[in-house]
Write an enzyme that holds these catalytic residues in place. Structure first.
Site, PDB file in Angstrom:
ATOM      1  N   ARG A 167     -28.634  36.802 -29.281  1.00  0.00           N
ATOM      2  CA  ARG A 167     -29.507  35.638 -29.037  1.00  0.00           C
ATOM      3  C   ARG A 167     -28.726  34.328 -29.166  1.00  0.00           C
ATOM      4  NH1 ARG A 167     -32.306  39.636 -28.287  1.00  0.00           N
ATOM      5  NH2 ARG A 167     -34.488  39.849 -28.864  1.00  0.00           N
ATOM      6  N   SER A 241     -40.621  37.451 -30.579  1.00  0.00           N
ATOM      7  CA  SER A 241     -40.015  37.519 -31.913  1.00  0.00           C
ATOM      8  C   SER A 241     -39.802  36.102 -32.431  1.00  0.00           C
ATOM      9  CB  SER A 241     -38.630  38.167 -31.848  1.00  0.00           C
ATOM     10  OG  SER A 241     -38.683  39.422 -31.256  1.00  0.00           O
ATOM     11  N   GLU A 340     -35.527  32.729 -34.550  1.00  0.00           N
ATOM     12  CA  GLU A 340     -34.937  32.848 -33.224  1.00  0.00           C
ATOM     13  C   GLU A 340     -35.492  31.717 -32.344  1.00  0.00           C
ATOM     14  OE1 GLU A 340     -35.576  36.660 -31.129  1.00  0.00           O
ATOM     15  OE2 GLU A 340     -35.827  35.448 -29.350  1.00  0.00           O
TER      16      GLU A 340
HETATM   17  N1  EPU Z   1     -41.060  47.388 -37.725  1.00  0.00           N
HETATM   18  C1  EPU Z   1     -41.948  47.429 -38.792  1.00  0.00           C
HETATM   19  N2  EPU Z   1     -42.968  46.544 -38.827  1.00  0.00           N
HETATM   20  C2  EPU Z   1     -43.169  45.636 -37.858  1.00  0.00           C
HETATM   21  C3  EPU Z   1     -42.256  45.561 -36.775  1.00  0.00           C
HETATM   22  C4  EPU Z   1     -41.208  46.444 -36.725  1.00  0.00           C
HETATM   23  O1  EPU Z   1     -41.813  48.246 -39.690  1.00  0.00           O
HETATM   24  O2  EPU Z   1     -44.142  44.882 -37.959  1.00  0.00           O
HETATM   25  C5  EPU Z   1     -39.966  48.349 -37.638  1.00  0.00           C
HETATM   26  C6  EPU Z   1     -40.187  49.340 -36.502  1.00  0.00           C
HETATM   27  O3  EPU Z   1     -40.941  50.417 -36.900  1.00  0.00           O
HETATM   28  C7  EPU Z   1     -38.787  49.761 -36.148  1.00  0.00           C
HETATM   29  C8  EPU Z   1     -37.995  48.516 -36.410  1.00  0.00           C
HETATM   30  O4  EPU Z   1     -38.774  47.699 -37.270  1.00  0.00           O
HETATM   31  O5  EPU Z   1     -38.315  50.748 -37.024  1.00  0.00           O
HETATM   32  C9  EPU Z   1     -37.609  47.785 -35.108  1.00  0.00           C
HETATM   33  O6  EPU Z   1     -38.789  47.394 -34.410  1.00  0.00           O
HETATM   34  P1  EPU Z   1     -38.804  47.231 -32.810  1.00  0.00           P
HETATM   35  O7  EPU Z   1     -38.226  48.413 -32.191  1.00  0.00           O
HETATM   36  O8  EPU Z   1     -40.167  46.815 -32.411  1.00  0.00           O
HETATM   37  O9  EPU Z   1     -37.781  46.083 -32.508  1.00  0.00           O
HETATM   38  P2  EPU Z   1     -37.541  44.696 -33.225  1.00  0.00           P
HETATM   39  O10 EPU Z   1     -36.259  44.756 -33.947  1.00  0.00           O
HETATM   40  O11 EPU Z   1     -38.739  44.361 -34.027  1.00  0.00           O
HETATM   41  C10 EPU Z   1     -36.246  43.626 -31.196  1.00  0.00           C
HETATM   42  C11 EPU Z   1     -36.267  42.362 -30.394  1.00  0.00           C
HETATM   43  C12 EPU Z   1     -37.457  42.328 -29.442  1.00  0.00           C
HETATM   44  C13 EPU Z   1     -37.317  43.527 -28.507  1.00  0.00           C
HETATM   45  C14 EPU Z   1     -37.300  44.783 -29.387  1.00  0.00           C
HETATM   46  C15 EPU Z   1     -37.095  46.027 -28.581  1.00  0.00           C
HETATM   47  C16 EPU Z   1     -35.238  40.722 -31.829  1.00  0.00           C
HETATM   48  C17 EPU Z   1     -35.414  39.496 -32.645  1.00  0.00           C
HETATM   49  N3  EPU Z   1     -36.328  41.225 -31.296  1.00  0.00           N
HETATM   50  O12 EPU Z   1     -37.425  43.668 -31.993  1.00  0.00           O
HETATM   51  O13 EPU Z   1     -37.361  41.144 -28.649  1.00  0.00           O
HETATM   52  O14 EPU Z   1     -38.377  43.571 -27.608  1.00  0.00           O
HETATM   53  O15 EPU Z   1     -36.201  44.718 -30.330  1.00  0.00           O
HETATM   54  O16 EPU Z   1     -35.746  46.141 -28.238  1.00  0.00           O
HETATM   55  O17 EPU Z   1     -34.118  41.174 -31.709  1.00  0.00           O
HETATM   56  C18 EPU Z   1     -38.178  38.923 -28.340  1.00  0.00           C
HETATM   57  O18 EPU Z   1     -37.034  38.534 -28.480  1.00  0.00           O
HETATM   58  O19 EPU Z   1     -39.125  38.103 -28.157  1.00  0.00           O
HETATM   59  C19 EPU Z   1     -38.469  40.349 -28.471  1.00  0.00           C
HETATM   60  C20 EPU Z   1     -39.703  40.780 -28.455  1.00  0.00           C
END
Ligand code: EPU
Length: 602
Positions: A167, A241, A340
């Site tokens: 990012r 995010s 972010e």
């Molecule tokens: N998780 C939780 N609780 C929550 C959210 C997530 O326990 O409320 C856990 C999930 O179960 C999982 C882990 O955290 O084990 C990762 O969650 P997820 O796969 O949803 O991905 P993320 O790390 O929360 C990132 C990006 C998103 C992108 C997703 C999918 C960033 C800041 N965010 O989210 O990007 O869609 O991966 O690749 O890196 C965005 O930038 O606006 C965005 C949505």
């Protein structure tokens, strides 16, 4: 050519995804370089601060924007097929990102399908390096065409020159605010074979389908997942995010976090064994913040990484909720989250870390009424302040008490340090900045003579080969002229500490001056329109190198800020309570831990 249309007092709400009521003073759009150049010639552009927006999906305004907002309407997507392996799509910065992804899928070009249904526009995505499901925009970006507002020329950046990170890019750092993105060229692979199926939900899709999903199936599945987990922009305002997923030192993860919370997910960081990446959403949820609210702002229950406008939220509600999330997560896990989202604020928040002179108050061994006072405001660590504005956190001076100050004030982030001079009580805490230089060198802004003092005194930090774990600094020598840190203008103010030239700093309408005895006449024009002034005041009697109380008050009287605070006090000033009584109504004594909100950024 017709003059560009500049709209005044413009409603920005439809241009951002948070759905928060916000206006800007001026608004202008352009659909060609010629139109952009015409805007750059207008007084509205030249006399105001400016902000370029894309789809507004990564922005939070905490108040109306006092300057000019620009938006690109450069559209168009052209496809160039090179050979069986490669095709290029050149897209205008004003194109919607979803339209680009759909264009590629419809033309059977693989690469961007995992980035389906991400709000925003092409130009901003190339600045932000959007990413999801194992793919980042940088994986397909070939070149970026940008207009340089300093040289008034168009230039191309190769993907390497964009210096992409998580990012992050050169356009968010050194080159922040300098370039307008015009067009982005993407390199794609002809065919329907998806580029990256390694991410969990895509593996399960493959199992369900019984074959490798093609780019259309990937796009549709990701669109479905995003719709399920993230708020629908037309119904609930958010910026996707809100926080980045933090990098945590691996030993800290191995020895503490993983033992305390064995279920905490963690991912390796490509090319870096020193850190692991932890999902911020997990940390927020397990810190008990799911559904937490401040006013109309809410931690989105289905994906805690998102802060949503649950109805009638103000930008300030979201910012305060973000602070609460950062501090709650930090208290529980010792992990610092950083947003972010770009927070556009017209406020400056100052945290006064220390207000004492070089020996501090109480002085060692002194039993006077000030040194033995029970009023906590008479306890003065060595002088320093933390300044936060527009997502940037600056430390002015690193006192020998910095470690205690960082712990007491839960400092989670420092983006840069500004030094006033090299006396030990202002730099003695530099070695304690180590936690803030682990991910990258910490920039320090300072006079050339201060830089050469530091190179001698902290020689171990500047050797060719150094001991692991020592602080990593990048010294930026300043002259007596304004400079910018990530777009925020900083004006040095040259003052004298006895005969030694030292620096005060103006950031927006906030000024911090310490250790001054005289202020040259020509520096006063930099002090016009100051809202909040913090200035040194040693004691009631005269001193050869610091302002006395009478001298500080005379200086304040001349500058005429809305509010002034005295710092760098010694015990001979008297107690906080007694001294407050003799000050004019707009002048107060600062105390350690005091928070000050100052009005606007220019
Ligand atoms: N998780 C939780 N609780 C929550 C959210 C997530 O326990 O409320 C856990 C999930 O179960 C999982 C882990 O955290 O084990 C990762 O969650 P997820 O796969 O949803 O991905 P993320 O790390 O929360 C990132 C990006 C998103 C992108 C997703 C999918 C960033 C800041 N965010 O989210 O990007 O869609 O991966 O690749 O890196 C965005 O930038 O606006 C965005 C949505």
């Amino acid at each position: 050519m017709t003059a560009p249309t500049i709209q005044e007092n413009f409603n920005l709400t439809p241009y951002t995804t948070f759905g928060i009521a916000v206006k800007c003073r001026y608004f202008a759009e352009y659909s060609s370089v010629r139109e952009l150049e015409a805007i750059l010639r207008t007084p509205e552009y030249q006399q105001n601060e400016t902000l370029h927006i894309g789809g507004g999906s990564n922005l939070l305004f905490t108040a109306d924007y006092p300057g000019m907002v620009l938006h690109s309407l450069i559209t168009g997507m052209q496809l160039y097929r090179k050979d069986a392996e490669t095709a290029y799509v050149i897209a205008g910065a004003g194109e919607k990102w979803v339209d680009l992804v759909n264009f590629c899928v419809d033309h059977e070009l693989a690469g961007l399908e995992n980035l389906a249904y991400i709000p925003g526009e092409v130009g901003a995505s190339a600045i932000q390096n959007v990413g999801a499901y194992g793919v980042e925009a940088k994986d397909c970006i070939f070149k970026v065409e940008a207009y340089d507002r300093l040289t008034h020329e168009t230039r191309e950046f190769t993907a390497e020159e964009c210096r992409y990170g998580y990012r992050d890019s050169v356009f968010k750092r050194e080159a922040r605010g300098r370039y307008f993105i015009l067009r982005v060229a993407f390199r794609l692979r002809p065919g329907t074979e998806a580029r990256n199926l390694t991410y969990g939900p895509l593996k399960s899709l493959r199992e369900r389908l019984g074959h490798d999903p093609d780019i259309r199936e990937v796009r549709d599945e990701i669109t479905r997942i995003r719709r399920e987990k993230l708020p629908e922009p037309s119904e609930t305002g958010s910026a996707g995010s809100f926080f980045k997923n933090p990098l945590v030192r691996k030993p800290y993860y191995d020895e503490w976090l993983s033992k305390q919370w064995p279920d905490m997910p963690h991912y390796p960081v490509a090319g870096n064994d020193f850190f692991v990446k932890i999902p911020a959403g997990w940390l927020i949820e397990h810190a008990g913040l799911k559904g937490a609210r401040v006013g109309g702002a809410e931690v989105y229950p289905r994906q805690c990484l998102v802060l949503a406008n649950a109805g009638g939220a103000t930008g300030e509600d979201v910012r305060r909720l973000s602070d609460e999330v950062i501090h709650t997560v930090y208290r529980k896990y010792g992990v610092a989250l950083s947003p972010e989202v770009n927070i556009i604020t017209s406020q400056i928040e100052v945290k006064v870390l220390g207000t004492g002179t070089s020996r501090g108050v109480p002085e060692i061994g002194c039993r006077c009424n000030v040194c033995s006072s029970e009023d906590p405001r008479d306890n003065r660590q060595r002088a320093s302040v933390l300044v936060k504005t527009s997502g940037l956190t600056l430390l002015i001076d690193a006192s020998p008490d910095f470690r205690r100050q960082a712990l007491d004030n839960e400092i989670t982030q420092i983006d840069a340090v500004l030094l006033t001079h090299s006396h030990f009580d202002h730099v003695g805490g530099l070695d304690d900045l180590r936690p803030f230089c682990e991910k990258e060198d910490l920039p320090i802004y300072l006079r050339p003579d201060v830089a050469s003092d530091l190179r001698k005194r902290l020689d171990y930090c500047f050797r060719e080969s150094h001991y692991p774990g020592i602080p990593q600094f990048r010294l930026n020598e300043i002259a007596n002229e304004p400079f910018r840190i990530r777009g925020v203008k900083i004006t040095p103010i040259s003052v004298f500490h006895a005969k030694l030239p030292i620096v005060g700093y103006r950031i927006g309408d906030f000024v911090y001056i310490t250790d001054a005895k005289t202020v040259p006449e020509e520096e006063f024009e930099k002090l016009e329109g100051v809202d909040t002034l913090i200035v040194n005041s040693l004691r009631r009697t005269e001193h050869f190198s610091h302002f006395s109380l009478a001298e500080s008050l005379a200086f304040i009287e001349r500058v005429k800020p809305r509010q002034a605070y005295l710092t760098h006090l010694c015990h001979q000033m008297g107690t906080h309570e007694d001294t407050e009584k003799i000050l004019p109504p707009n002048v107060h004594i600062a105390y350690d831990g005091m928070g000050i909100i100052t009005r606007k950024v220019r």
